[in-house]
Motif scaffolding. Structure first.
Motif, short mmCIF file in Angstrom:
data_model
loop_
_atom_site.label_atom_id
_atom_site.label_comp_id
_atom_site.label_asym_id
_atom_site.label_seq_id
_atom_site.Cartn_x
_atom_site.Cartn_y
_atom_site.Cartn_z
N ARG A 1 0.85 -1.18 0.00
CA ARG A 1 0.00 0.00 0.00
C ARG A 1 0.89 1.24 0.00
O ARG A 1 2.03 1.22 0.47
CB ARG A 1 -0.90 0.02 1.26
CG ARG A 1 -1.83 -1.19 1.36
CD ARG A 1 -2.92 -1.14 0.32
NE ARG A 1 -3.90 -2.19 0.45
CZ ARG A 1 -3.93 -3.28 -0.31
NH1 ARG A 1 -3.01 -3.47 -1.25
NH2 ARG A 1 -4.88 -4.19 -0.14
N SER B 1 -4.06 3.82 -4.86
CA SER B 1 -4.38 2.42 -5.15
C SER B 1 -3.22 1.70 -5.83
O SER B 1 -2.55 2.27 -6.71
CB SER B 1 -5.62 2.34 -6.04
OG SER B 1 -5.82 1.01 -6.48
N GLU C 1 -3.49 -0.47 -8.03
CA GLU C 1 -3.81 -0.56 -9.44
C GLU C 1 -3.28 0.63 -10.23
O GLU C 1 -3.10 0.57 -11.45
CB GLU C 1 -5.32 -0.67 -9.63
CG GLU C 1 -5.90 -1.96 -9.06
CD GLU C 1 -7.41 -2.04 -9.25
OE1 GLU C 1 -7.98 -1.04 -9.75
OE2 GLU C 1 -8.00 -3.07 -8.91
#
Length: 701
Positions: free
Chosen positions: A469, A479, A481
């Motif tokens: 994270r 994020s 992603e």
């Protein structure tokens, strides 16, 4: 060198006939001409050496000039006395002749034997002044010679001097011949001069009369000798430096061409570079009214590959890609290579959009075969962006738009896109995020959360998956992603992956020291890490430093990483030899053949959440999940299902024989402190869910 010797033959055979032709005043005038030429040549050598010395400052050049300056002055004095018919001065000519021959032979040998060194300009004035005084002293010596030597001895001394000169010339030839390979041209001129002097001395010895043909022939060979001397000095001081100057000029022109080529071409692929591309765009973009286009091309995840396999191997990979591009490049396409590892193709005349699409398809087809770089067999997947020129765009804008389209093409299976205006939005944001990512690791902005994995047979939490994270100081939570793809593109995934692995191993050992049951930690490997040359050594060192039993570390690879079976098989076996476990993450979403399952030392398959999400509503997903579990059982592999959020999903997986469950139904990813503090509460929650499921099953029965 041969020609002067050949002239001896007619002189020996037809001396009387030749002398018969040159009689009286004709002979006298010819002899005078030869003597004058000798003086001219000797003085020319002295003057040339005098002038050249200022550039070379060589002692040999200076001494040559001085020797021939002395000879020129003595020859001039000798010429004066030879045409003075006074009996009082008749002896002067013969005595001067002896001195000239003696000085010439000794001076020639002295210059060759004396070591080279640099002098200053003041030596030139001193040496030529000294030579002038030496000439005056020599003339005085000749003047008083009748008082020192009887006149009848002069002929004997003359012959002795000539014989002595022949011996010295032979010694000189022997010395010069040693430098034939090093300085062939200069050595040949000097040897020719020495041979001519030997012939001249021989003829002087033979001659008994200064008016005989032999004496005249001796003068001719002496003239030839001085001519050869002049040629040698001219070659050394003028011709050779001029040739060197021409060579330097030629080398300079060649260097300029090479520098110009290097300035406008890439040194790895030899393709035109960014400078030449921008120059071409500036000159041709708005000419002839034809539609122009630029195609930007990059190797997918090249930064991660480069940081993993090293610069030399990645350069070879880039060169192979360039060769494949050139093999399919149409004649009117202009291919270039940018510094950041991108290729750009400029099309000066686009006839149809279809031709651009066809080129991209042809390039994709050409890149299907893996790129063999040493022991690495690399997949050359390309991302391509196409930008069609608009009238208001500059060359740099056209290039930038093609690169934006190339970046967007990373997200689609086709891997090529045309530029659209929306692509320009958010690009500055992405660049800023990439810059922040470079500082995040050093600033300790990353942390790990862990999602528990439940053993469905025992109901125990035996393992967790480590999930990275990023808490940005200004942006807040970012994020994975978003930042993971950026890290892979810019090569930061290597140091980040190492930090994740080391942090996860240390945490697993810390839990053990806190009294928790041994927990296996699962860590995802990126594609870039798989190409990392020291991956096995790095994992071994981390396990050793953290003191974690290798059995409690599980490394996860994605199915798309298994396309290069030969390389992956060896790597995974080396990792497996450490004692760790290997899992295939996101199973069923990759592009490769399932044949790797029998070759790879795999312990576990992880079913992707996309299959589990609709398993109770979609018969196809249900069939696929059942098939995966069944196949894994036959291959004696464990199965982990991800993304479990509903009891119905859990029920289906338990009935199918799934081994481990991971999802929000049991726990979200939580901090290591929460794992430590709520470990028993987590187990209690698992028991409740499983008990509830068993109650529902009994009720339905």
């Amino acid at each position: 060198m041969v020609l002067p010797l050949l002239l001896v033959i007619p002189l020996l055979s037809f001396s009387n006939q030749i002398y018969g032709v040159f009689q009286g005043e004709i002979y006298t005038n010819l002899k005078l001409i030869i003597q004058v030429l000798i003086i001219v040549f000797t003085m020319a050598i002295a003057i040339q050496s005098y002038l050249v010395f200022s550039h070379l400052l060589s002692n040999q050049t200076l001494y040559i000039g001085n020797v021939f300056f002395i000879l020129a002055l003595l020859e001039l004095v000798s010429l004066f006395f030879s045409h003075n018919h006074s009996i009082r001065w008749a002896f002067m000519e013969d005595t001067l002749h002896i001195l000239i021959r003696f000085y010439l032979s000794l001076g020639f040998l002295f210059i060759i034997l004396y070591p080279k060194k640099q002098l200053t300009m003041k030596h030139r004035i001193l040496s030529y002044s000294g030579s002038l005084l030496f000439v005056i002293a020599s003339i005085l010596l000749v003047y008083i010679s009748p008082k020192l030597l009887p006149v009848q001895w002069i002929d004997h001394i003359d012959n002795i001097v000539h014989l002595f000169s022949i011996v010295l010339q032979l010694i000189t030839i022997n010395i010069i011949s040693r430098f034939l390979k090093k300085m062939p041209k200069r050595s040949m001129w000097l040897i020719s001069a020495a041979i001519s002097l030997i012939v001249s001395d021989t003829f002087f010895i033979i001659s008994q009369d200064t008016h005989a043909i032999w004496d005249f022939s001796a003068l001719i060979y002496q003239f030839l000798a001085f001519y050869f001397f002049l040629k040698a000095i001219y070659y050394t001081s003028v011709e050779k430096p001029f040739q060197q100057l021409l060579k330097i000029k030629k080398d300079l022109e060649q260097s300029q061409r090479e520098l110009q080529f290097q300035a406008y071409h890439d040194d790895i692929t030899l393709l035109p570079n960014e400078h030449l591309l921008l120059k071409t765009l500036k000159e041709k973009l708005h000419e002839n009214g034809h539609q122009k286009a630029v195609i930007a091309i990059e190797i997918d995840r090249f930064a991660a590959i480069r940081s993993s396999i090293g610069i030399s191997h990645s350069n070879k990979m880039m060169k192979l890609v360039a060769e494949r591009i050139q093999t399919i490049l149409p004649p009117h396409y202009f291919a270039t290579k940018l510094q950041e590892g991108q290729f750009v193709i400029y099309i000066n005349h686009v006839k149809t959009i279809e031709e651009l699409l066809q080129f991209c398809l042809n390039l994709k087809s050409a890149m299907k075969k893996p790129l063999q770089v040493q022991l690495f067999s690399l997949n050359g997947n390309l991302n391509m962006g196409i930008a069609l020129q608009e009238e208001k765009w500059t060359g740099e804008e056209l290039l930038m738009h093609s690169q934006l389209a190339m970046r967007e093409s990373r997200q689609i299976p086709q891997r090529f896109l045309f530029y659209k205006p929306y692509m320009s939005k958010g690009i500055a944001e992405r660049i800023l995020l990439e810059q922040d990512l470079h500082n995040a690791l050093a600033n300790n902005e990353f942390y790990l959360d862990y999602q528990p994995q439940v053993n469905l047979k025992s109901g125990a939490i035996e393992s967790v998956e480590a999930l990275v994270r990023w808490q940005h100081p200004n942006r807040g939570f970012v994020s994975p992603e978003i930042f993971i793809p950026i890290a892979e593109e810019c090569g930061l995934i290597i140091p980040l992956g190492k930090w994740i692995l080391e942090t996860a191993c240390q945490q697993a050992k810390q839990w053990e020291e806190q009294g928790l049951p041994p927990i296996k930690v699962a860590v995802n490997l990126s594609l870039g890490q798989l190409f990392q040359q020291d991956l096995v050594e790095m994992v071994g060192e981390i396990l050793q430093r953290s003191k974690l039993d290798a059995h409690y570390l599980q490394l996860e690879i994605t199915e798309s990483m298994t396309m290069n079976i030969d390389q992956m098989t060896q790597l995974l076996h080396e990792l497996k030899a450490l004692g760790i476990q290997i899992a295939v993450d996101d199973f069923g979403t990759g592009y490769s053949s399932l044949s790797y399952l029998k070759d790879f030392p795999i312990d576990c398959l992880k079913i992707d959440r996309t299959f589990v999400r609709n398993v109770q509503h979609n018969p196809n997903d249900e069939a696929l999940v059942s098939m995966i579990i069944s196949m894994a059982k036959h291959l004696r592999l464990k199965v982990v299902a991800e993304g479990i959020e509903e009891v119905e999903q859990l029920s289906f997986l338990m009935e199918g024989g799934c081994d481990y469950i991971q999802g929000y139904l049991f726990s979200r990813p939580i901090s290591p402190q929460q794992i430590s503090e709520t470990f028993h509460d987590l187990h209690h929650h698992v028991d409740e869910v499983l008990t509830q499921l068993q109650y529902k099953e009994h009720y339905s029965m």
